[in-house]
Design a protein around this motif. Structure first.
Motif, PDB file in Angstrom:
ATOM      1  N   GLN A  45       0.854  -1.180   0.000  1.00 14.15           N
ATOM      2  CA  GLN A  45       0.000   0.000   0.000  1.00 14.15           C
ATOM      3  C   GLN A  45       0.892   1.232   0.000  1.00 14.15           C
ATOM      4  O   GLN A  45       1.857   1.324   0.774  1.00 14.15           O
ATOM      5  N   ASP A  91       6.135 -13.909   9.332  1.00 12.26           N
ATOM      6  CA  ASP A  91       6.660 -12.533   9.353  1.00 12.26           C
ATOM      7  C   ASP A  91       8.060 -12.478   8.755  1.00 12.26           C
ATOM      8  O   ASP A  91       8.404 -11.540   8.033  1.00 12.26           O
ATOM      9  N   ASN A 118       4.869  -5.131   8.934  1.00  7.78           N
ATOM     10  CA  ASN A 118       4.183  -5.455  10.194  1.00  7.78           C
ATOM     11  C   ASN A 118       4.890  -6.607  10.897  1.00  7.78           C
ATOM     12  O   ASN A 118       5.217  -7.613  10.276  1.00  7.78           O
ATOM     13  N   ASP A 180       1.682   0.919  15.142  1.00 11.25           N
ATOM     14  CA  ASP A 180       0.545   0.701  14.248  1.00 11.25           C
ATOM     15  C   ASP A 180      -0.762   0.859  15.033  1.00 11.25           C
ATOM     16  O   ASP A 180      -0.789   0.616  16.243  1.00 11.25           O
ATOM     17  N   ARG A 204      -7.339   3.859  11.577  1.00 12.56           N
ATOM     18  CA  ARG A 204      -8.371   4.368  10.667  1.00 12.56           C
ATOM     19  C   ARG A 204      -9.703   4.618  11.352  1.00 12.56           C
ATOM     20  O   ARG A 204     -10.550   5.326  10.812  1.00 12.56           O
ATOM     21  N   GLU A 240      -9.890   7.767   2.960  1.00 11.53           N
ATOM     22  CA  GLU A 240     -10.768   7.270   1.893  1.00 11.53           C
ATOM     23  C   GLU A 240     -11.389   8.378   1.048  1.00 11.53           C
ATOM     24  O   GLU A 240     -11.892   8.119  -0.040  1.00 11.53           O
ATOM     25  N   PHE A 259      -7.457   3.856   0.913  1.00 10.20           N
ATOM     26  CA  PHE A 259      -8.100   3.429  -0.326  1.00 10.20           C
ATOM     27  C   PHE A 259      -8.340   4.587  -1.292  1.00 10.20           C
ATOM     28  O   PHE A 259      -8.622   4.362  -2.464  1.00 10.20           O
TER      29      PHE A 259
HETATM   30  P1  C2E Z   1      -2.540  -2.711   9.316  1.00  8.21           P
HETATM   31  O1  C2E Z   1      -1.094  -2.938   9.473  1.00  8.21           O
HETATM   32  O2  C2E Z   1      -3.159  -1.636  10.115  1.00  8.21           O
HETATM   33  O3  C2E Z   1      -2.738  -2.503   7.756  1.00  8.21           O
HETATM   34  C1  C2E Z   1      -3.729  -1.700   7.207  1.00  8.21           C
HETATM   35  C2  C2E Z   1      -4.943  -2.512   6.804  1.00  8.21           C
HETATM   36  O4  C2E Z   1      -5.986  -1.606   6.499  1.00  8.21           O
HETATM   37  C3  C2E Z   1      -4.728  -3.342   5.547  1.00  8.21           C
HETATM   38  O5  C2E Z   1      -5.580  -4.469   5.632  1.00  8.21           O
HETATM   39  C4  C2E Z   1      -5.226  -2.396   4.461  1.00  8.21           C
HETATM   40  O6  C2E Z   1      -5.662  -3.061   3.294  1.00  8.21           O
HETATM   41  C5  C2E Z   1      -6.395  -1.755   5.161  1.00  8.21           C
HETATM   42  N1  C2E Z   1      -6.644  -0.413   4.635  1.00  8.21           N
HETATM   43  C6  C2E Z   1      -5.761   0.428   4.080  1.00  8.21           C
HETATM   44  N2  C2E Z   1      -6.345   1.573   3.691  1.00  8.21           N
HETATM   45  C7  C2E Z   1      -7.648   1.469   4.031  1.00  8.21           C
HETATM   46  C8  C2E Z   1      -8.784   2.351   3.877  1.00  8.21           C
HETATM   47  O7  C2E Z   1      -8.711   3.455   3.360  1.00  8.21           O
HETATM   48  N3  C2E Z   1      -9.973   1.894   4.367  1.00  8.21           N
HETATM   49  C9  C2E Z   1     -10.092   0.669   4.939  1.00  8.21           C
HETATM   50  N4  C2E Z   1     -11.303   0.310   5.373  1.00  8.21           N
HETATM   51  N5  C2E Z   1      -9.048  -0.189   5.093  1.00  8.21           N
HETATM   52  C10 C2E Z   1      -7.834   0.211   4.633  1.00  8.21           C
HETATM   53  P2  C2E Z   1      -5.044  -5.945   5.460  1.00  8.21           P
HETATM   54  O8  C2E Z   1      -4.034  -6.017   4.352  1.00  8.21           O
HETATM   55  O9  C2E Z   1      -6.236  -6.824   5.392  1.00  8.21           O
HETATM   56  O10 C2E Z   1      -4.244  -6.217   6.785  1.00  8.21           O
HETATM   57  C11 C2E Z   1      -4.923  -6.264   8.009  1.00  8.21           C
HETATM   58  C12 C2E Z   1      -3.957  -6.340   9.150  1.00  8.21           C
HETATM   59  O11 C2E Z   1      -3.255  -7.593   9.137  1.00  8.21           O
HETATM   60  C13 C2E Z   1      -2.867  -5.281   9.115  1.00  8.21           C
HETATM   61  O12 C2E Z   1      -3.348  -4.071   9.626  1.00  8.21           O
HETATM   62  C14 C2E Z   1      -1.811  -5.914   9.988  1.00  8.21           C
HETATM   63  O13 C2E Z   1      -2.082  -5.677  11.347  1.00  8.21           O
HETATM   64  C15 C2E Z   1      -1.986  -7.386   9.686  1.00  8.21           C
HETATM   65  N6  C2E Z   1      -0.944  -7.808   8.736  1.00  8.21           N
HETATM   66  C16 C2E Z   1      -0.885  -7.640   7.385  1.00  8.21           C
HETATM   67  N7  C2E Z   1       0.255  -8.162   6.890  1.00  8.21           N
HETATM   68  C17 C2E Z   1       0.939  -8.675   7.956  1.00  8.21           C
HETATM   69  C18 C2E Z   1       2.208  -9.355   8.109  1.00  8.21           C
HETATM   70  O14 C2E Z   1       2.978  -9.587   7.164  1.00  8.21           O
HETATM   71  N8  C2E Z   1       2.551  -9.728   9.391  1.00  8.21           N
HETATM   72  C19 C2E Z   1       1.758  -9.473  10.459  1.00  8.21           C
HETATM   73  N9  C2E Z   1       2.177  -9.877  11.678  1.00  8.21           N
HETATM   74  N10 C2E Z   1       0.584  -8.841  10.354  1.00  8.21           N
HETATM   75  C20 C2E Z   1       0.172  -8.446   9.124  1.00  8.21           C
END
Ligand code: C2E
Ligand code: MG
Ligand code: MG
Ligand code: MG
Length: 288
Positions: A45, A91, A118, A180, A204, A240, A259
């Protein structure tokens, strides 16, 4: 859950629970094989400097291409990975893949894009955590100064000396630390002064509150003021709408993510897309 409809109302909830538990167990089993089979990949992103309208960094977000279930989002498997202790391996693999990809982009003439990754608390807890980060940076030839690791506040509740020592070591190496989902955890604020924290990522749920241009009383303002006082960087998550962007620009909040600039995607497609909000990018590509 993906639940079969039994057509019998009384059994619906029961079936959903069963399906959920079974699904969880299967996913946990699948995950062992998935790591070996390279079923995980990374999307990115964009992080955009709102003052100059340029992409200055990217956040790596893991995805699972499950052979039977298709593409899974982190919410569907990170919890399972944590429960089954596979998260550290996941990770580590996400860190390596994303560092490798960013290093390659740099060699091919990309600018000095920052990379945020992350990191689960269980990864931080490992004795080899800092060494793993160092090894990945060295092997992939990526500057520590361009890497930011995202941790959550809850990791800092316990004031554990080993966690503090690890964050300090990373800081000495040049790696940045971001909090975060800032504001949603339960820790005290005192750690902000005690620990080498460089960036606060405003969750957010607070960004969502910004709905009107003159909405001066929202939590975002308070966090920004605090971060400025502590000389920390701010990244605002979940932007957004143009209204939110304008509001944050006026507040002087450096970097935004959301987004409004499109969904997370491959690095190449982020480059192609550029740093214009999606509506602008769409109208530009249609010649208007
Ligand atoms: P995060 O680190 O807070 O990442 C942001 C999440 O919010 C991402 O979801 C992203 O797609 C979503 N997002 C970004 N912009 C917007 C927006 O404008 N509106 C809305 N409604 N959502 C938005 P994603 O990719 O589903 O990841 C969810 C969570 O999963 C992440 O939150 C993070 O905590 C975790 N995560 C993702 N990748 C990894 C990783 O490689 N390792 C670990 N340990 N956790 C991960
Ligand atoms: Mg994050
Ligand atoms: Mg977040
Ligand atoms: Mg999160």
């Amino acid at each position: 859950y993906r639940v079969k409809n039994t057509g019998r109302d009384g059994y619906q909830v029961f079936t959903a629970d069963m399906a959920g538990t079974t699904q969880r167990l299967r996913l946990e089993q699948d995950m062992h094989r998935a790591l070996a089979n390279q079923e995980f990949d990374v999307v990115y992103q964009a992080q955009i400097d709102s003052a100059i309208g340029e992409m200055v960094g990217v956040e790596a977000l893991v995805r699972w291409n499950h052979p039977r279930l298709g593409r899974l989002e982190p919410s569907e498997f990170i919890g399972i990975a944590e429960d089954s202790r596979l998260i550290a391996e996941l990770d580590r693999s996400t860190l390596r893949k994303s560092v490798r990809e960013l290093a390659k982009a740099r060699q091919e003439g990309g600018r000095g894009l920052r990379l945020s990754v992350n990191i689960s608390p269980l990864m931080v807890a490992r004795d080899d955590f800092v060494d793993t980060v160092l090894e990945v940076l060295r092997q992939e030839g990526f500057p520590a100064q361009l890497l930011e690791l995202e941790i959550t506040e809850n990791l800092l509740i316990s004031d554990r000396q080993d966690v503090i020592a690890k964050l300090q070591r990373l800081n000495e190496i040049g790696v940045n630390i971001a909090i975060d989902d800032f504001g949603t955890g339960y820790s005290s604020l005192s750690y902000l002064q005690k620990l080498p924290i460089h960036t606060l990522k405003i969750d957010r749920s607070f960004t969502r509150q910004v709905k009107a241009c003159d909405d001066g009383a929202c939590i975002v303002n308070a966090i920004v003021a605090m971060a400025q006082g502590l000389r920390m960087n701010i990244v605002v998550e979940g932007v957004e709408t143009m209204l939110q962007l304008d509001y944050l620009r006026a507040l002087g909040c450096g970097v935004v993510q959301g987004f409004l600039y499109g969904q997370p995607d491959s690095l190449e497609r982020l480059w192609q897309r550029g740093a214009a909000p999606e509506a602008l990018a769409a109208s530009a590509s249609h010649g208007g």
